[in-house]
Design a protein around this motif. Structure first.
Motif, PDB file in Angstrom:
ATOM      1  N   GLN A 119     -10.283   2.777   0.830  1.00 28.41           N
ATOM      2  CA  GLN A 119     -10.892   1.979   1.893  1.00 28.41           C
ATOM      3  C   GLN A 119     -10.697   2.625   3.258  1.00 28.41           C
ATOM      4  N   ASN A 120      -9.549   3.238   3.461  1.00 32.55           N
ATOM      5  CA  ASN A 120      -9.182   3.736   4.786  1.00 32.55           C
ATOM      6  C   ASN A 120      -9.441   5.225   4.971  1.00 32.55           C
TER       7      ASN A 120
ATOM      8  N   HIS B 167     -14.672  -2.284  -1.639  1.00 30.65           N
ATOM      9  CA  HIS B 167     -14.498  -1.580  -0.362  1.00 30.65           C
ATOM     10  C   HIS B 167     -13.946  -2.469   0.747  1.00 30.65           C
ATOM     11  N   SER B 168     -14.027  -3.775   0.571  1.00 28.82           N
ATOM     12  CA  SER B 168     -13.502  -4.673   1.602  1.00 28.82           C
ATOM     13  C   SER B 168     -12.568  -5.730   1.021  1.00 28.82           C
TER      14      SER B 168
ATOM     15  N   SER C 131      -9.237  -7.519  -0.086  1.00 26.83           N
ATOM     16  CA  SER C 131      -7.857  -7.483   0.407  1.00 26.83           C
ATOM     17  C   SER C 131      -6.899  -7.136  -0.729  1.00 26.83           C
ATOM     18  N   ALA C 132      -5.709  -6.685  -0.352  1.00 28.91           N
ATOM     19  CA  ALA C 132      -4.702  -6.329  -1.346  1.00 28.91           C
ATOM     20  C   ALA C 132      -4.321  -7.538  -2.194  1.00 28.91           C
TER      21      ALA C 132
ATOM     22  N   ILE D  90      -3.376  -0.847  -6.311  1.00 27.09           N
ATOM     23  CA  ILE D  90      -3.727  -1.410  -5.002  1.00 27.09           C
ATOM     24  C   ILE D  90      -3.609  -0.348  -3.918  1.00 27.09           C
ATOM     25  N   SER D  91      -2.565   0.469  -3.975  1.00 22.16           N
ATOM     26  CA  SER D  91      -2.373   1.529  -2.979  1.00 22.16           C
ATOM     27  C   SER D  91      -3.526   2.529  -3.030  1.00 22.16           C
TER      28      SER D  91
ATOM     29  N   LEU E  84      -6.616   0.832  -1.460  1.00 21.56           N
ATOM     30  CA  LEU E  84      -6.475   0.760  -0.004  1.00 21.56           C
ATOM     31  C   LEU E  84      -6.649   2.143   0.620  1.00 21.56           C
ATOM     32  N   TYR E  85      -6.174   3.170  -0.058  1.00 16.07           N
ATOM     33  CA  TYR E  85      -6.357   4.545   0.442  1.00 16.07           C
ATOM     34  C   TYR E  85      -7.844   4.889   0.503  1.00 16.07           C
TER      35      TYR E  85
ATOM     36  N   GLY F 164       0.785  -1.227   0.000  1.00 11.85           N
ATOM     37  CA  GLY F 164       0.000   0.000   0.000  1.00 11.85           C
ATOM     38  C   GLY F 164       0.812   1.267   0.000  1.00 11.85           C
TER      39      GLY F 164
END
Length: 267
Positions: free
Chosen positions: A225-226, A183-184, A186-187, A218-219, A222-223, A145
Motif C-alpha cells: 500500500q505504501n 489497496h485501502s 486497514s490492518a 499484514i506487513s 501494508l508495504y 506492520g
C-alpha cells in the motif's frame, strides 16, 4: 517681570502613564484568552467523555438498524444469519467497511459509505460480544506492520493471490462474486477477514496461519500500500491482461496510425 504659569495644561499625560495603560490592557487580554482557552478545553474534555457509548447504547443501535434481519436476540431470520459466535471482530469488519447494514440482497455484500461512527460501531460490536462471544481484537503488535515482509508476501502468494491477485488488486470469482482489492484495507480489517472469513473468504485459524504469520501477511500488504510501483504505471495491478490491452490499444493503434499517415503522405 511677568509670572510664569506653573499649572500644566489640561489633558496632558506623562509617557509613563501611556505605557502603563498598554501593559494593563495586554495583561487583561492575555488573562481573558487564557481563561477562555481553559474553559474550551474543559468543555471539549467533557464532551468527549459524554460521547463515549456503552454496551446498552450498542444494543439500542443494533435493535434499530440490524434486528430486522438478524433478530432481536441475534438468533437470525429468513433475511439474515444468526450472529451467535461471530464476535465483535466480525461486526467491526462488516459495519466499518459499509457492508452492513445490507443495501440489497445479491451475490455478496458490497462496500458502500459507512453509516456509523467508530464509537457507534465499537458499541454495537461490544453488544454482540457480550451476548454471544466470538473472535475479538488482536494484540496491537499484530497490526503494527513490522513483521517479516518477505515471508508475508510468500504466504500471501500461496494462500490469497489466487483470489485477490498477487498485488492485492482483487479479482473475479464465480456467480457474480469477487475478491475485493486490498489497496485501502486497514490492518485491523485484514486481520478480521482472515479470522472471521466473511462471505467467500475462508477462515484462517491458528492451525492455518499463526498470529505471527498473520502479522507478516499484514506487513506485506501494508508495504504494498505504501510503496509505489517500481515499474511505473500500475495499470490496475492486473498483470498481463491490462498490459496486453494497453499494448493493443496504444501500441497497435500507433502502428496503424503511422501506416495510414505514410500511405497518405506517399499519395
Amino acid at each position: 517681570m511677568a509670572r510664569h504659569n506653573s499649572r500644566r495644561k489640561s489633558g496632558r499625560r506623562s509617557p509613563l502613564a501611556a505605557a502603563a495603560l498598554i501593559g494593563i490592557g495586554l495583561l487583561i487580554t492575555g488573562g481573558a484568552y487564557a481563561g477562555a482557552s481553559a474553559a474550551m478545553a474543559a468543555t471539549s474534555d467533557s464532551s468527549v467523555a459524554a460521547s463515549t457509548l456503552t454496551v446498552e447504547d450498542g444494543q439500542k443501535l443494533f435493535q434499530a438498524n440490524c434486528a430486522t434481519c438478524h433478530g432481536l436476540d441475534l438468533q437470525g431470520t429468513d433475511s439474515g444469519p444468526s450472529l451467535y459466535g461471530v464476535g465483535e471482530l466480525a461486526v467491526h469488519f462488516q459495519v466499518s467497511t459499509g457492508r452492513m447494514p445490507l443495501q440489497a440482497q445479491g451475490p455478496q455484500a458490497l462496500q458502500k459509505p459507512v453509516q456509523f461512527t467508530e464509537e457507534q460501531t465499537a458499541a454495537m460490536a461490544a453488544y454482540v460480544q457480550s451476548v454471544a462471544p466470538g473472535p475479538t481484537y488482536p494484540d496491537e503488535d499484530v497490526l503494527d506492520g513490522n513483521g517479516d515482509v518477505a515471508n508475508g508476501a510468500e504466504l500471501f502468494r500461496i494462500n490469497c493471490a489466487m483470489c485477490h491477485n498477487v498485488a492485492g488488486a482483487g479479482g473475479a470469482l464465480t456467480e457474480g462474486k469477487f475478491a475485493p482489492n486490498l489497496h485501502s484495507t486497514s490492518a485491523l480489517n485484514m486481520y478480521a477477514a482472515m479470522v472471521t472469513g466473511p462471505q467467500n473468504m475462508p477462515v484462517f485459524n491458528d492451525m492455518n496461519l499463526s498470529d505471527d504469520e498473520k502479522r507478516d501477511v499484514i506487513s506485506a500488504l501494508l508495504y504494498m500500500q505504501n510503496t509505489e510501483s517500481p515499474g511505473g504505471f500500475e495499470l490496475g495491478s492486473l498483470g498481463p491482461v491490462s498490459e496486453g490491452l494497453f499494448i493493443w490499444i496504444f501500441g497497435i493503434g500507433t502502428l496503424i496510425a503511422l501506416t495510414v499517415w505514410i500511405t497518405a503522405k506517399s499519395n
